[in-house]
Design a protein around this motif. Structure first.
Motif, PDB file in Angstrom:
ATOM      1  N   PRO A 219       0.842  -1.203   0.000  1.00 36.02           N
ATOM      2  CA  PRO A 219       0.000   0.000   0.000  1.00 36.02           C
ATOM      3  C   PRO A 219       0.878   1.255   0.000  1.00 36.02           C
ATOM      4  CG  PRO A 219      -0.694  -1.544   1.727  1.00 36.02           C
ATOM      5  CD  PRO A 219       0.595  -2.048   1.189  1.00 36.02           C
ATOM      6  N   ARG A 245      14.525  -0.657  15.200  1.00 39.14           N
ATOM      7  CA  ARG A 245      13.917  -1.863  14.605  1.00 39.14           C
ATOM      8  C   ARG A 245      12.610  -2.227  15.290  1.00 39.14           C
ATOM      9  NH1 ARG A 245      17.522  -4.621  11.023  1.00 39.14           N
ATOM     10  NH2 ARG A 245      19.708  -4.496  11.594  1.00 39.14           N
ATOM     11  N   GLN A 246      12.344  -1.629  16.443  1.00 45.99           N
ATOM     12  CA  GLN A 246      11.060  -1.871  17.096  1.00 45.99           C
ATOM     13  C   GLN A 246       9.964  -0.944  16.567  1.00 45.99           C
ATOM     14  OE1 GLN A 246      11.502  -2.042  21.346  1.00 45.99           O
ATOM     15  NE2 GLN A 246      12.825  -3.834  21.227  1.00 45.99           N
ATOM     16  N   PRO A 248       7.616  -0.595  13.781  1.00 45.23           N
ATOM     17  CA  PRO A 248       7.196  -1.391  12.609  1.00 45.23           C
ATOM     18  C   PRO A 248       7.122  -0.537  11.336  1.00 45.23           C
ATOM     19  CG  PRO A 248       5.378  -1.061  14.143  1.00 45.23           C
ATOM     20  CD  PRO A 248       6.594  -0.510  14.809  1.00 45.23           C
ATOM     21  N   THR A 249       7.165   0.771  11.493  1.00 45.58           N
ATOM     22  CA  THR A 249       7.133   1.683  10.341  1.00 45.58           C
ATOM     23  C   THR A 249       8.528   2.057   9.842  1.00 45.58           C
ATOM     24  OG1 THR A 249       6.976   3.418  12.004  1.00 45.58           O
ATOM     25  CG2 THR A 249       4.923   2.763  10.929  1.00 45.58           C
ATOM     26  N   TYR A 288       0.723   4.543   7.595  1.00 46.78           N
ATOM     27  CA  TYR A 288      -0.599   4.695   6.995  1.00 46.78           C
ATOM     28  C   TYR A 288      -1.581   5.378   7.941  1.00 46.78           C
ATOM     29  CZ  TYR A 288       1.662   1.396   3.921  1.00 46.78           C
ATOM     30  OH  TYR A 288       2.561   0.813   3.071  1.00 46.78           O
ATOM     31  N   ASN A 289      -1.072   5.873   9.047  1.00 48.07           N
ATOM     32  CA  ASN A 289      -1.946   6.533  10.017  1.00 48.07           C
ATOM     33  C   ASN A 289      -1.146   7.683  10.618  1.00 48.07           C
ATOM     34  OD1 ASN A 289      -3.378   7.291  12.357  1.00 48.07           O
ATOM     35  ND2 ASN A 289      -4.348   5.265  12.452  1.00 48.07           N
ATOM     36  N   ILE A 292      -0.975   8.524  14.540  1.00 47.17           N
ATOM     37  CA  ILE A 292      -0.399   7.446  15.352  1.00 47.17           C
ATOM     38  C   ILE A 292       1.056   7.205  14.973  1.00 47.17           C
ATOM     39  CG2 ILE A 292      -0.499   4.943  15.710  1.00 47.17           C
ATOM     40  CD1 ILE A 292      -3.522   5.195  15.925  1.00 47.17           C
ATOM     41  N   ALA A 295       3.162   9.890  16.487  1.00 46.64           N
ATOM     42  CA  ALA A 295       3.272   9.707  17.946  1.00 46.64           C
ATOM     43  C   ALA A 295       4.286   8.613  18.279  1.00 46.64           C
ATOM     44  CB  ALA A 295       1.904   9.350  18.528  1.00 46.64           C
ATOM     45  N   MET A 296       4.241   7.538  17.509  1.00 48.47           N
ATOM     46  CA  MET A 296       5.167   6.430  17.747  1.00 48.47           C
ATOM     47  C   MET A 296       6.605   6.860  17.474  1.00 48.47           C
ATOM     48  SD  MET A 296       4.482   2.524  16.510  1.00 48.47           S
ATOM     49  CE  MET A 296       4.213   2.969  14.811  1.00 48.47           C
ATOM     50  N   ALA A 299       7.812   9.245  20.188  1.00 47.83           N
ATOM     51  CA  ALA A 299       8.086   8.486  21.418  1.00 47.83           C
ATOM     52  C   ALA A 299       9.452   7.803  21.326  1.00 47.83           C
ATOM     53  CB  ALA A 299       6.983   7.453  21.659  1.00 47.83           C
TER      54      ALA A 299
END
Lengths: 462, 462
Positions: A219, A245-246, A248-249, A288-289, A292, A295-296, A299
């Motif tokens: 996508p 690596r933690q 996922p994006t 894709y968001n 969020i 924010a990730m 963080a």
């Protein structure tokens, strides 16, 4: 062994009869092209055959086999290892007329294309359907699907989506004798017999020429986060990588050593972070968001700052800033202007040992050439480091000596002489020091099965 | 062609001399083992050789080549395609003593293991270092790294991390003649010559036996979100899949057709959702940031509910609930109890056409066997559908006829007879209808190069 005694007109005429006049170029139309993307190296061959489809490729190869005629295959000619170089006795088969995008399936997220389609054209067609082909190269405007499959190209997003090999589902190849092997699988999982595509992917065109392919799409990302950070030592770089690596994006983790960043920053009006630290890193996340994902990403950065892993960080807040940060990482204009003539290396090293390897190489270079300068950057999560080396005007003349310094140190660090560019013609003399006799023998046996007379891309690889 | 005339004692004695007595089993110790994981099929071979290391494997293979002795290789014997079946004239080479975990690198996120290590043991060792080996199979307690490489095993998390092939960086293989080919690459990017590992991965042990491997690990997930949803038609299932693919944390998308769910739900005290819809789906996400991952997952579910893509949804809120939902998807106990005897299929179909294919197969089955019952479920994002078929007591007797119904419909839907289980001995007669003559010829030529006398796993594959 080639049929040069039969004359240019002869093979050109035979080819015209077979695939039509528009399919055959001769003389100036041939020599006006370059074998090398970085400097002009006129193509010395006398004929370029431009088949329009797989059957014409097969027909050309059958004719060449009959005449014992050697062939070099041209895709976008963007490779930097000499794979497109040829002799005056070769003929060129170029896939430039095979640019069909046959199908894009939005449900299956697959594309079926002819091999001459450029990566950029494929990406554009995918984008129209909300999809993305994640092999992303600086040369994507010219690099073709077929060429990138033959060389198993990498690029900037390998840490997320893998190399070309991981993005090919099926392919069709023409063997040197003209046999068409069509394995146009569209399925992610298919254990029905040997997965023959892997024989051709990364074989640098020595076992057959890829004429069509089925590739996986993903996508189209709708969010992009980019940060530029400074790190004070190599252990912290690897710790930061483990944490990244933690995400996922995570889509890029591009490390720049100080030799690289100091040079580039001195040519940028407002460097994002002041030079002076040993490491700078561009971290990118695609998702894709938007809310969020951001924010990730924030963080992750905050935690890294709080725990002292990074000294400083800049988070891009606009597309313009994201592009600017990527432009620093690319840096090629500055490097070409300030370092030329220079040699460019594309090595892989085990992650824990990259910095030690580089320290050894730099010390060896300076020991032999006190004027040596380097720029070092790379896709660290993929083990892949690019090194630019100049010793001034004598750089090319001393090229082999510099290569030996860079390559000879690799084995003791578990390194490889090419991560993503391939062996081509330029690194061939170093291949045997990287492979065991059993591996070399197996490679040659495979090549002998498919091309016993060595007609196809004979001067590359093993 | 085998050396059975030389007698059992002979080959067993030769092997004992070569690799020591503990390395050689005979008689009852051999026959007590089963070739099949689902029912007892005593191993008919007379000798099992259990080499302790690569050099001993090579020595055994050299002895077998000298004696023209056929060999079948045993890993965990969990394959369901007959790859571990053998003749009484074969000898078995089992890698069960090669269980060393040689290295786990937390910085590079790689593991180096001997081929006899089970997936479960590898996962346990990785977990101690905060890492995860993402090939996750029901049979992981017995399935070995070597066996899963030989068969390119898949499992439940392929949609996120790929098949075994995508998780192997390097390997060492012993060729049928005893040559050791060691390509223990630890680098993600390495285009130094042909990537020989791909010759062995998925070759079902016909080109060589894998003795050691380097595999990629990923950070151990720290968050798990699981939902169970009901969907009213197939188009919505594929639309939901497309949206789920925008979750970078997506780790499973397991579709259950109503034939499957109706059966399982009738044997569960409190089914999560009432039966009656045509499709039920288990969606799972694994990540590293509990709050953010859960927020992203819930946003995905809410959007799907709001837009009417899903009829009903249950979000697990405890580990117990997550396990219960997975247990429904696994359902194997109920299937074995209620469907036996049954045949189990492992096919792949292009995603847009899966439901049409299944409708055709079910109609054909019912046309021929009015009492036929099916259960259908699968990893839809990977194209992989499992179908269980029973026609009652006559199921096995009519097995070939049922297989033909399931397999003959595949080509017109772009399907494959095996997604993840492989051809083995059981599907060999159907291979040629899936492959072109050029593909079959190329497979045989590759096999002839490495095993001209067909000594290794001779009855599987091409």
């Amino acid at each position: 062994m080639t049929s040069s005694n039969q004359g240019e007109a002869d093979i050109a005429d035979v080819l015209r009869k077979s695939i039509g006049s528009p399919g055959v170029l001769t003389d100036g139309d041939v020599h006006a092209r370059s074998c090398d993307p970085l400097r002009s190296v006129p193509v010395p061959a006398r004929v370029i055959a431009r088949p329009a489809n797989t059957e014409e490729v097969a027909e050309v190869f059958r004719l060449c086999t009959q005449r014992n005629q050697t062939v070099v295959v041209h895709g976008g000619r963007t490779g930097v290892s000499g794979g497109a170089y040829c002799r005056d006795t070769d003929i060129i088969v170029s896939l430039e007329r095979m640019t069909g995008i046959e199908d894009i399936c939005t449900v299956g997220q697959t594309a079926v294309v002819q091999a001459g389609v450029t990566i950029e054209a494929l990406q554009a067609a995918a984008r129209e359907k909300g999809l993305f082909y994640p092999i992303d190269l600086g040369s994507k405007g010219s690099a073709t699907v077929g060429g990138t499959i033959a060389t198993n190209a990498g690029g900037n997003r390998v840490i997320r989506w893998g190399m070309t090999r991981q993005n090919v589902l099926g392919l069709e190849a023409v063997l040197p004798d003209g046999t068409v092997v069509s394995s146009m699988n569209r399925l992610l999982k298919n254990n029905t017999g040997y997965d023959l595509k892997h024989l051709f992917i990364g074989s640098e065109g020595t076992l057959g020429v890829v004429t069509r392919a089925v590739v996986k799409l993903v996508p189209m990302p709708t969010s992009q986060s980019v940060a530029f950070v400074a790190v004070s030592n190599y252990e912290r770089v690897t710790e930061l990588l483990a944490r990244a690596r933690q995400l996922p994006t995570l889509s890029a983790f591009e490390v720049m050593w100080s030799d690289f960043y100091t040079l580039i920053a001195s040519h940028v009006s407002e460097p994002p972070i002041a030079p002076g630290q040993p490491f700078y890193i561009l971290v990118e996340a695609l998702g894709y968001n938007k809310d969020i994902d951001e924010a990730m990403f924030v963080a992750f950065l905050e935690a890294a700052l709080e725990s002292g892993l990074i000294v400083d960080a800049v988070l891009a807040t606009s597309d313009r800033q994201r592009e600017d940060l990527w432009r620093i990482r690319e840096g090629s204009e500055v490097i070409v202007r300030e370092m030329s003539p220079f040699l460019s290396f594309d090595v892989s090293i085990e992650i824990p040992r990259v910095d030690a390897y580089l320290a050894e190489v730099r010390a060896s270079l300076l020991g032999r050439f006190p004027q040596a300068r380097t720029v070092t950057f790379g896709h660290l999560g993929d083990n892949n480091i690019h090194i630019g080396v100049t010793i001034g005007r004598e750089t090319l003349a001393c090229g082999n000596e510099i290569e030996k310094i860079v390559y000879d140190a690799l084995p003791s660090y578990g390194g490889a002489i090419t991560a993503e560019h391939g062996i081509g013609q330029f690194k061939r003399e170093f291949l045997a020091q990287q492979k065991s006799p059993a591996e070399m023998d197996l490679m040659r046996r495979l090549r002998d099965v498919l091309d016993p007379s060595r007609l196809l891309n004979r001067d590359v690889l093993c």
